[in-house]
Scaffold this motif. Sequence first.
Motif, PDB file in Angstrom:
ATOM      1  N   VAL A  25       0.858  -1.175   0.000  1.00  0.00           N
ATOM      2  CA  VAL A  25       0.000   0.000   0.000  1.00  0.00           C
ATOM      3  C   VAL A  25       0.900   1.232   0.000  1.00  0.00           C
ATOM      4  O   VAL A  25       1.838   1.328   0.775  1.00  0.00           O
ATOM      5  N   GLY A  26       0.619   2.142  -0.924  1.00  0.00           N
ATOM      6  CA  GLY A  26       1.424   3.348  -1.040  1.00  0.00           C
ATOM      7  C   GLY A  26       2.441   3.307  -2.168  1.00  0.00           C
ATOM      8  O   GLY A  26       3.085   4.314  -2.450  1.00  0.00           O
ATOM      9  N   ASP A  27       2.633   2.142  -2.810  1.00  0.00           N
ATOM     10  CA  ASP A  27       3.541   2.065  -3.953  1.00  0.00           C
ATOM     11  C   ASP A  27       3.024   2.946  -5.083  1.00  0.00           C
ATOM     12  O   ASP A  27       1.822   3.020  -5.332  1.00  0.00           O
ATOM     13  N   VAL A  28       3.943   3.579  -5.788  1.00  0.00           N
ATOM     14  CA  VAL A  28       3.585   4.477  -6.886  1.00  0.00           C
ATOM     15  C   VAL A  28       3.806   3.756  -8.209  1.00  0.00           C
ATOM     16  O   VAL A  28       4.866   3.171  -8.442  1.00  0.00           O
ATOM     17  N   LEU A 113       3.471   0.347 -14.791  1.00  0.00           N
ATOM     18  CA  LEU A 113       4.918   0.352 -14.597  1.00  0.00           C
ATOM     19  C   LEU A 113       5.218   0.819 -13.182  1.00  0.00           C
ATOM     20  O   LEU A 113       4.596   1.774 -12.693  1.00  0.00           O
ATOM     21  N   VAL A 114       6.172   0.168 -12.531  1.00  0.00           N
ATOM     22  CA  VAL A 114       6.558   0.549 -11.179  1.00  0.00           C
ATOM     23  C   VAL A 114       7.492   1.749 -11.263  1.00  0.00           C
ATOM     24  O   VAL A 114       8.471   1.738 -12.004  1.00  0.00           O
ATOM     25  N   VAL A 115       7.178   2.802 -10.510  1.00  0.00           N
ATOM     26  CA  VAL A 115       8.026   3.990 -10.451  1.00  0.00           C
ATOM     27  C   VAL A 115       9.016   3.790  -9.321  1.00  0.00           C
ATOM     28  O   VAL A 115       8.638   3.462  -8.217  1.00  0.00           O
ATOM     29  N   LYS A 116      10.288   4.000  -9.624  1.00  0.00           N
ATOM     30  CA  LYS A 116      11.322   3.788  -8.592  1.00  0.00           C
ATOM     31  C   LYS A 116      11.764   5.074  -7.992  1.00  0.00           C
ATOM     32  O   LYS A 116      11.711   6.107  -8.492  1.00  0.00           O
TER      33      LYS A 116
END
Length: 116
Positions: A25-28, A113-116
């Motif tokens: 939870v909270g991943d962008v 897509l996962v933002v790092k």
Amino acid sequence: MKKLLFTLLCFTFFLTASANNEPKVGDVLTVKIPADQNFNHIEFPRANILIKRGVVTGYKSVNNETVVIDNIETKKNGSTVVTLKKKDGSKFFGILKNVKADYTKAIASGELLVVK
């Protein structure tokens, strides 16, 4: 002995690699429009529904949109369903506050897509 040590090392590596793919939870994330112009793993309304509601641009308004994981559910079949909301707090297409997506399939297909 070498084979056992190598097997344990590989198992540890794969276990660690799979643990990093779990959503929190909270991943962008970023939404990308797929090549066929249809979202299969994110539950956006179909294009004809958007046109009826007056959203002429279709899915263009969500391309490169930054979203945040709001909730995570694990289904009985093992799939992970996440609830997404816009990072800026506005609504998707002016009508939806949240959308659901199959996390692993959406990442694999390039819809998210996962933002790092």
